[in-house]
Design a protein around this motif. Structure first.
Motif, PDB file in Angstrom:
ATOM      1  N   LEU A 199      -7.588  -3.159 -21.794  1.00  0.00           N
ATOM      2  CA  LEU A 199      -7.616  -3.377 -20.932  1.00  0.00           C
ATOM      3  C   LEU A 199      -6.739  -3.217 -19.750  1.00  0.00           C
ATOM      4  O   LEU A 199      -7.609  -2.819 -17.934  1.00  0.00           O
ATOM      5  CB  LEU A 199      -7.511  -5.155 -20.770  1.00  0.00           C
ATOM      6  CG  LEU A 199      -7.389  -5.791 -20.141  1.00  0.00           C
ATOM      7  CD1 LEU A 199      -8.709  -6.047 -19.832  1.00  0.00           C
ATOM      8  CD2 LEU A 199      -6.656  -7.418 -21.197  1.00  0.00           C
ATOM      9  N   PRO A 200      -5.514  -2.744 -19.743  1.00  0.00           N
ATOM     10  CA  PRO A 200      -4.003  -2.262 -18.822  1.00  0.00           C
ATOM     11  C   PRO A 200      -4.730  -0.887 -18.541  1.00  0.00           C
ATOM     12  O   PRO A 200      -5.097  -1.201 -16.861  1.00  0.00           O
ATOM     13  CB  PRO A 200      -2.466  -1.755 -19.839  1.00  0.00           C
ATOM     14  CG  PRO A 200      -2.938  -2.377 -20.309  1.00  0.00           C
ATOM     15  CD  PRO A 200      -4.889  -2.228 -21.223  1.00  0.00           C
ATOM     16  N   VAL A 201      -5.528  -0.234 -19.208  1.00  0.00           N
ATOM     17  CA  VAL A 201      -6.368   0.308 -18.039  1.00  0.00           C
ATOM     18  C   VAL A 201      -7.253   0.546 -17.542  1.00  0.00           C
ATOM     19  O   VAL A 201      -7.209   0.473 -15.913  1.00  0.00           O
ATOM     20  CB  VAL A 201      -6.615   1.821 -19.036  1.00  0.00           C
ATOM     21  CG1 VAL A 201      -7.191   3.131 -18.127  1.00  0.00           C
ATOM     22  CG2 VAL A 201      -5.566   2.588 -19.670  1.00  0.00           C
ATOM     23  N   ARG A 202      -7.648  -0.449 -17.343  1.00  0.00           N
ATOM     24  CA  ARG A 202      -9.472  -0.841 -16.684  1.00  0.00           C
ATOM     25  C   ARG A 202      -8.960  -2.098 -15.840  1.00  0.00           C
ATOM     26  O   ARG A 202      -9.215  -1.926 -14.565  1.00  0.00           O
ATOM     27  CB  ARG A 202      -9.961  -2.023 -17.232  1.00  0.00           C
ATOM     28  CG  ARG A 202     -10.861  -0.980 -19.026  1.00  0.00           C
ATOM     29  CD  ARG A 202     -11.971  -1.788 -19.353  1.00  0.00           C
ATOM     30  NE  ARG A 202     -11.612  -3.014 -19.509  1.00  0.00           N
ATOM     31  CZ  ARG A 202     -11.537  -3.915 -20.911  1.00  0.00           C
ATOM     32  NH1 ARG A 202     -12.489  -2.935 -21.826  1.00  0.00           N
ATOM     33  NH2 ARG A 202     -11.609  -5.084 -21.190  1.00  0.00           N
ATOM     34  N   VAL A 203      -7.809  -2.622 -15.225  1.00  0.00           N
ATOM     35  CA  VAL A 203      -7.053  -3.766 -14.705  1.00  0.00           C
ATOM     36  C   VAL A 203      -6.376  -2.229 -13.441  1.00  0.00           C
ATOM     37  O   VAL A 203      -6.580  -2.492 -12.041  1.00  0.00           O
ATOM     38  CB  VAL A 203      -5.654  -4.174 -15.389  1.00  0.00           C
ATOM     39  CG1 VAL A 203      -5.126  -4.914 -14.372  1.00  0.00           C
ATOM     40  CG2 VAL A 203      -6.933  -5.572 -16.189  1.00  0.00           C
ATOM     41  N   ALA A 204      -5.106  -1.462 -13.966  1.00  0.00           N
ATOM     42  CA  ALA A 204      -4.555  -0.352 -12.895  1.00  0.00           C
ATOM     43  C   ALA A 204      -6.018  -0.034 -11.979  1.00  0.00           C
ATOM     44  O   ALA A 204      -6.043   0.425 -10.624  1.00  0.00           O
ATOM     45  CB  ALA A 204      -4.164   0.145 -14.126  1.00  0.00           C
ATOM     46  N   GLU A 205      -7.467   0.771 -12.147  1.00  0.00           N
ATOM     47  CA  GLU A 205      -8.359   1.581 -12.349  1.00  0.00           C
ATOM     48  C   GLU A 205      -8.690   0.449 -11.210  1.00  0.00           C
ATOM     49  O   GLU A 205      -9.416   0.900  -9.835  1.00  0.00           O
ATOM     50  CB  GLU A 205      -9.058   1.832 -12.639  1.00  0.00           C
ATOM     51  CG  GLU A 205      -9.234   3.299 -13.766  1.00  0.00           C
ATOM     52  CD  GLU A 205     -10.162   3.252 -14.890  1.00  0.00           C
ATOM     53  OE1 GLU A 205     -11.255   3.013 -15.309  1.00  0.00           O
ATOM     54  OE2 GLU A 205      -9.676   4.550 -16.162  1.00  0.00           O
ATOM     55  N   ALA A 206      -8.953  -1.020 -11.367  1.00  0.00           N
ATOM     56  CA  ALA A 206      -9.637  -1.839 -10.380  1.00  0.00           C
ATOM     57  C   ALA A 206      -8.759  -1.867  -9.139  1.00  0.00           C
ATOM     58  O   ALA A 206      -9.156  -2.041  -7.689  1.00  0.00           O
ATOM     59  CB  ALA A 206      -9.894  -3.278 -10.907  1.00  0.00           C
ATOM     60  N   LEU A 207      -7.159  -2.132  -9.864  1.00  0.00           N
ATOM     61  CA  LEU A 207      -5.929  -2.444  -8.672  1.00  0.00           C
ATOM     62  C   LEU A 207      -6.477  -0.535  -7.589  1.00  0.00           C
ATOM     63  O   LEU A 207      -5.940  -0.988  -6.220  1.00  0.00           O
ATOM     64  CB  LEU A 207      -5.091  -2.235  -8.894  1.00  0.00           C
ATOM     65  CG  LEU A 207      -4.681  -3.695  -9.901  1.00  0.00           C
ATOM     66  CD1 LEU A 207      -2.905  -3.730 -10.828  1.00  0.00           C
ATOM     67  CD2 LEU A 207      -4.560  -5.059  -8.776  1.00  0.00           C
TER      68      LEU A 207
END
Length: 119
Positions: free
Chosen positions: A24-32
């Motif tokens: 999840l943190p990686v997905r959030v970082a990619e979205a940001l």
């Protein structure tokens, strides 16, 4: 030890175990980072905004527990409206993580390239 998942059983939406999505943190970082106003992620003051993943540290995203806010730290591109961009980033993180509160820290601005003046 966890119980094996039956073949074909669905994963809950947004869970880190969902295939092909990554933590999840990686997905959030990619979205940001996909947001046009975000130049980079930042560790914030003293590098405290980070998630610890197996074998590495992801700066700029700290997803709290159920009663804690998610925290993100970003570097914005010059000219981006700070308040409006922060509101958009809050919505992105809340949608991806389910966090009720998202603290956004803008740590710096990336200035546009300027041509050098001749001597």
């Amino acid at each position: 030890m966890s119980t094996p998942r039956p073949p074909g059983a669905a994963f809950a939406a947004g869970t880190p175990e969902a295939p092909g999505l990554g933590p999840l943190p990686v997905r959030v970082a990619e979205a940001l980072l996909a947001h046009p106003a975000v130049a980079a992620l930042s560790g914030g003051p003293y590098g405290t905004v980070a998630s610890y993943l197996p074998g590495r540290r992801l700066t700029g995203v700290a997803l709290g527990g159920p009663d804690e806010p998610a925290r993100i730290a970003v570097v914005l591109r010059y000219g981006a409206p700070v308040e409006a961009t922060a509101a958009e980033l809050r919505r992105i993180v809340a949608a991806a993580s389910g966090a009720r509160r998202v603290d956004v820290l803008v740590t710096d601005l990336e200035m546009p390239e300027t041509p050098e003046m001749p001597p």
